[in-house]
Scaffold this motif. Sequence first.
Motif, PDB file in Angstrom:
ATOM      1  N   SER A  42       0.832  -1.200   0.000  1.00  0.00           N
ATOM      2  CA  SER A  42       0.000   0.000   0.000  1.00  0.00           C
ATOM      3  C   SER A  42       0.866   1.248   0.000  1.00  0.00           C
ATOM      4  N   GLU A  53      -2.536  -0.692   6.433  1.00  0.00           N
ATOM      5  CA  GLU A  53      -1.646  -0.909   5.297  1.00  0.00           C
ATOM      6  C   GLU A  53      -1.734  -2.367   4.856  1.00  0.00           C
ATOM      7  N   TRP A  54      -1.172  -2.661   3.699  1.00  0.00           N
ATOM      8  CA  TRP A  54      -1.196  -4.049   3.213  1.00  0.00           C
ATOM      9  C   TRP A  54       0.050  -4.383   2.393  1.00  0.00           C
ATOM     10  N   ARG A  83      -2.291 -11.963   0.876  1.00  0.00           N
ATOM     11  CA  ARG A  83      -2.345 -10.546   1.261  1.00  0.00           C
ATOM     12  C   ARG A  83      -2.218 -10.433   2.779  1.00  0.00           C
ATOM     13  N   ASP A 130      -2.782  -7.846   5.723  1.00  0.00           N
ATOM     14  CA  ASP A 130      -3.408  -6.585   6.122  1.00  0.00           C
ATOM     15  C   ASP A 130      -2.911  -6.217   7.512  1.00  0.00           C
TER      16      ASP A 130
END
Length: 863
Positions: free
Chosen positions: A730, A768-769, A844, A846
């Motif tokens: 991100s 954010e990721w 992913r 997170d």
Amino acid sequence: MPVMKTKTSFLLSLILLAGFASAETPTEPKHLTFRSVPFTDVHFDDHFWSPRLKTNREISIPHNYDWCEKTGRFTNFAKAAKLMDGKFEGIYYNDSDVYKVLEGTAYSLAQHPDPELEKRADAVIASIAAAQQPNGYIYAFYTLNEPHKRWTEMHKHELYCAGHLIEGAVAYKQATGKDTLLNVAEKCADHIVDIFVTNKTAKFDVPGHEEIELALVKLYQQTGKEKYLKLAEHFLDIRGDKSKRTDKLAGANVQDHLPVREQKEIVGHAVRAMYLYAGVADIAAYTGDKGYLNAMDSLWGSVVNRKMYITGGVGASHAGESFGKDYELPNKTAYCETCAAVGLVFWAHRMNLLTGDAKYADVVERAMYNGVLAGIGLDGKSFFYVNPLEADAEQTNRHDVVKNTKQRRQPFFSTACCPTNVVRFIPSLPGYQYAVDDDGIVVNQFIQGNAVIKTSGADISIKTVGGYPWSGQMKFSGTVKRHNPNDKKPITIKLRVPDWCHYPAEEPAIELYEGERGNEDSYSKRKADQLKKFPYKIEKGYVVTTIRTEPDFEFTYHIPFTYRRIAANPRVVADQGRVAIQRGPLVYCFEEADNPDLNDRTALKKDMHWHEDLTASSGGGLAEELKLSQPVTIRVKTNTGKTLTAIPYFAWDSRNKLGKMMVWLRQEGLPKNLDPDLPVWKTESGEPRLYQPLPDDKSPYYPRDPRNKPKNCLLRDVSELESEPEISASFCFPNDSAAAVIDGIEPKNSIDHSIPRLTFWDHKGTAEWLELDFGKARKVSQSAVYWFDDTGRGECKIPQSWTLSYKDGGDWKPVTVKTPGTFGIEKDKYNAVEFDAVETRALRLDVRLQDGSSGGVLEWKTK
């Protein structure tokens, strides 16, 4: 100007740079295989090194004088001598920079008398002499600040500065015949003998920064006074040996953890280690101490087989300016201090003289053309302290990087050891070209010019013509003058076979021909098969032949120059699936200035076709930008069909263009998971091999029929390879890299600043990721995250929480963890999660950052 010529050939056997007679004749070292040819007897006349020696003489040395003057390094001595008022300026070890500049001045004056430069040096020397205390003590910092602390603090560099004083003094005496600085050095050395041996009043026993050991050997060789040689032996003998010490051992960072004879792995501060082992080689040449010889053999293998960069740089870690673990060779965060590369040359040269093995001269060549030369700009007045193998424009202002780490070259540094070291090293280079043994001449480096070489039975005038390092054709001609006209003993000549010109266990593709006397173009005008081949044999890395015609002789030595894509041992995580380009002795790099799309995913085409540009500077373009009289730039294709331009590594950051620089690029067809136990990664003696030319279709390791690949093959069909995973985020702080979280470099702890990382700085308290795309579906069931947390130093902390999802079609779905509540947020460890196996193309991460704080990731593993 009075100049005293040398009368003995052995005087420079261990001193890199001497060329004149000493006050007394010391004992000759009995355990040398080769003896150096004095640098004053060798004169370069080529298009590569000669201009650099001229630039050093006319620009670099005056530039360093100016900076030593404006930073108070010169006036510190005047203040200590009470010739002027004022406080000490700069860092406590600044005296050493003055001594190194004087040493470089001496080497320059020896070959190029310059009354104005000599006058300037004499003025500085007068201040130094005035600053010396009656008992011989000289160290401006304590004299001006805390005289009661003399010889109380191991790490305050008093002995280190004394060593550089001695080296400068010996050189200046030999260059000019003047005694003032040598008298200061002797008086200082006598004081050290009293303090450390006779009366033992010092509060520590060995130098905190090695240097004086090798300098004392030079002082002995200059004066013939054995007490200086004995003092050097003393410092070596008690290092790391608690049974012989009154103080505590200082530890591995200063090589004070074990007795020198028991040291097997290279550890600690890289510059200190190089100076130490150069001194050990000096002493071993006199004593033949098998404990020292065995230790150096192990230590050498530790460096060149596991801890040396392809550029000849050593010392990977910013922490302690030190060696890391085996194969810990990161590119972007490489330290590779210029001084360490210079020190490696010192040690390697001495080992070559001691053993007669060309492998040490190979490392001299690698370091001097790449690791050392990169440290000084082509303008002669801009320098690198550290020499990374990858850099970004944004790296200049990283808040957490050592102060001397900047992408752009600098005119000077607060710690100026590197600029001053280079200016003393460059004029010494002629001393590395030739050596002699009992049978004749040894050619270690290939540089056009002429020399007068004195062997035990003859004086040989020799001329070398060739275009090294751009071309491998060297023509040697000369005249032999026998001391005894009736002497018929054959005179041998040993020509180094560079390690880059052949594959392991493969016959070097060199050629040796008898040429025509007086015709410089005889080789180029005649076909090779028309020239008479010389008979020769290969011993310890040298082509060995004899001078066949006397008094005049001539022959041509042809080393084929080829491009090599070099792969690193698979244990070097930073270089997995990547290659570096080398042509002859030169390592190449890619700059964004020439390659606007350069990035971490740039990959070279599997089947490489090379195109070189030999355009001279008169033709303009890149050659003119780089200020090179005869550049070779290389153009290659990427796997997407784009053309890339590579330049010699030593010339990077020579233009006013900020951007990326990379030595190691991805290579299509080269897997990241190569087997490190393949025979190709072993030396002939069974040691690990750190670098290996990438086999091409002419190599026995890569047959033309891909269906019959031997186990040594490195390249693979592209269809056989798994897709390289891609990482995105991100947000990523510009000085960091998302790719760092999958680079495989293991963190020492969560605050480890020595390795690449991703941080979300300066985002605080945000969501954010990170996304990891495998390229194609893969079955995964585990994931582990190592968080970055620099609490107490910065504002990054472990996150408040995190979750993990996998991609299902176009949707992200949470994984089903096997143990609920296992998304760990602990420091200094991998926070692992096991979940029900999924077939997915991407994962992913997170992350929710803590309120008021940022965060980051050091490493993310999946399987």
